[in-house]
Design a protein around this motif. Structure first.
Motif, PDB file in Angstrom:
ATOM      1  N   ALA A   1       0.838  -1.214   0.000  1.00  0.00           N
ATOM      2  CA  ALA A   1       0.000   0.000   0.000  1.00  0.00           C
ATOM      3  C   ALA A   1       0.868   1.256   0.000  1.00  0.00           C
ATOM      4  O   ALA A   1       1.914   1.318   0.651  1.00  0.00           O
ATOM      5  N   ASP A   2       0.413   2.245  -0.733  1.00  0.00           N
ATOM      6  CA  ASP A   2       1.116   3.520  -0.846  1.00  0.00           C
ATOM      7  C   ASP A   2       0.678   4.446   0.296  1.00  0.00           C
ATOM      8  O   ASP A   2      -0.048   4.025   1.196  1.00  0.00           O
ATOM      9  N   ASP A   3       1.069   5.702   0.257  1.00  0.00           N
ATOM     10  CA  ASP A   3       0.694   6.675   1.286  1.00  0.00           C
ATOM     11  C   ASP A   3       0.419   8.028   0.625  1.00  0.00           C
ATOM     12  O   ASP A   3       1.120   9.014   0.890  1.00  0.00           O
TER      13      ASP A   3
ATOM     14  N   ARG B   1      -9.280   6.866   4.122  1.00  0.00           N
ATOM     15  CA  ARG B   1      -8.461   7.356   3.013  1.00  0.00           C
ATOM     16  C   ARG B   1      -8.018   6.171   2.159  1.00  0.00           C
ATOM     17  O   ARG B   1      -7.481   5.187   2.662  1.00  0.00           O
TER      18      ARG B   1
ATOM     19  N   LEU C   1      -5.555   4.263  -0.011  1.00  0.00           N
ATOM     20  CA  LEU C   1      -4.099   4.298  -0.040  1.00  0.00           C
ATOM     21  C   LEU C   1      -3.536   4.137  -1.448  1.00  0.00           C
ATOM     22  O   LEU C   1      -2.323   4.034  -1.611  1.00  0.00           O
ATOM     23  N   GLU C   2      -4.390   4.167  -2.454  1.00  0.00           N
ATOM     24  CA  GLU C   2      -3.895   4.180  -3.832  1.00  0.00           C
ATOM     25  C   GLU C   2      -3.994   5.576  -4.431  1.00  0.00           C
ATOM     26  O   GLU C   2      -3.081   6.035  -5.102  1.00  0.00           O
TER      27      GLU C   2
ATOM     28  N   GLY D   1      -5.724   8.490  -2.564  1.00  0.00           N
ATOM     29  CA  GLY D   1      -5.948   9.566  -1.601  1.00  0.00           C
ATOM     30  C   GLY D   1      -7.397   9.996  -1.456  1.00  0.00           C
ATOM     31  O   GLY D   1      -7.696  10.944  -0.725  1.00  0.00           O
TER      32      GLY D   1
ATOM     33  N   GLN E   1      -7.250   3.343   4.790  1.00  0.00           N
ATOM     34  CA  GLN E   1      -6.711   3.561   6.130  1.00  0.00           C
ATOM     35  C   GLN E   1      -7.664   4.494   6.853  1.00  0.00           C
ATOM     36  O   GLN E   1      -8.265   5.385   6.231  1.00  0.00           O
TER      37      GLN E   1
ATOM     38  N   SER F   1      -4.489   4.511  12.934  1.00  0.00           N
ATOM     39  CA  SER F   1      -3.636   4.243  11.770  1.00  0.00           C
ATOM     40  C   SER F   1      -3.907   2.880  11.138  1.00  0.00           C
ATOM     41  O   SER F   1      -3.169   2.441  10.271  1.00  0.00           O
TER      42      SER F   1
ATOM     43  N   ARG G   1      -5.329  -0.138   8.844  1.00  0.00           N
ATOM     44  CA  ARG G   1      -5.614  -0.235   7.417  1.00  0.00           C
ATOM     45  C   ARG G   1      -6.488  -1.469   7.166  1.00  0.00           C
ATOM     46  O   ARG G   1      -6.433  -2.426   7.935  1.00  0.00           O
TER      47      ARG G   1
END
Length: 85
Positions: free
Chosen positions: A10-12, A36, A38-39, A41, A67, A74, A76
């Motif tokens: 997963a990205d941020d 949110r 995570l790919e 936003g 997330q 925090s 996910r």
């Protein structure tokens, strides 16, 4: 149980609408909690909210991991594998 591939990769990305659920803000809706993607936003409302926009976003575009966008949280969740990370 090992963490799923989606959660591990997963990205941020930054939140697209940090002030609230993108769709609810556009339509005057209300939300309970925010999530949110995570790919990309995207900020959507949780499944306890009337419109469930975070889950709708997953079904519409297939981005699997969200997330919590709540202060102090925090965790996910991967929709594809039904796994928390």
């Amino acid at each position: 149980m090992a963490i799923c591939e989606h959660l591990s990769h997963a990205d941020d990305p930054p939140a697209k609408t940090p002030e609230g659920c993108e769709e609810c803000l556009a339509t005057g809706g209300r939300w309970v909690h925010l999530r949110r993607c995570l790919e990309c936003g995207h900020i959507g409302c949780c499944d306890s909210s009337p419109s469930k926009h975070a889950t709708a976003h997953y079904h519409a575009v297939g981005h699997p991991v969200i997330q919590s966008f709540e202060p102090g949280e925090s965790w996910r969740w991967c929709f594809t594998d039904n796994q928390m990370g």
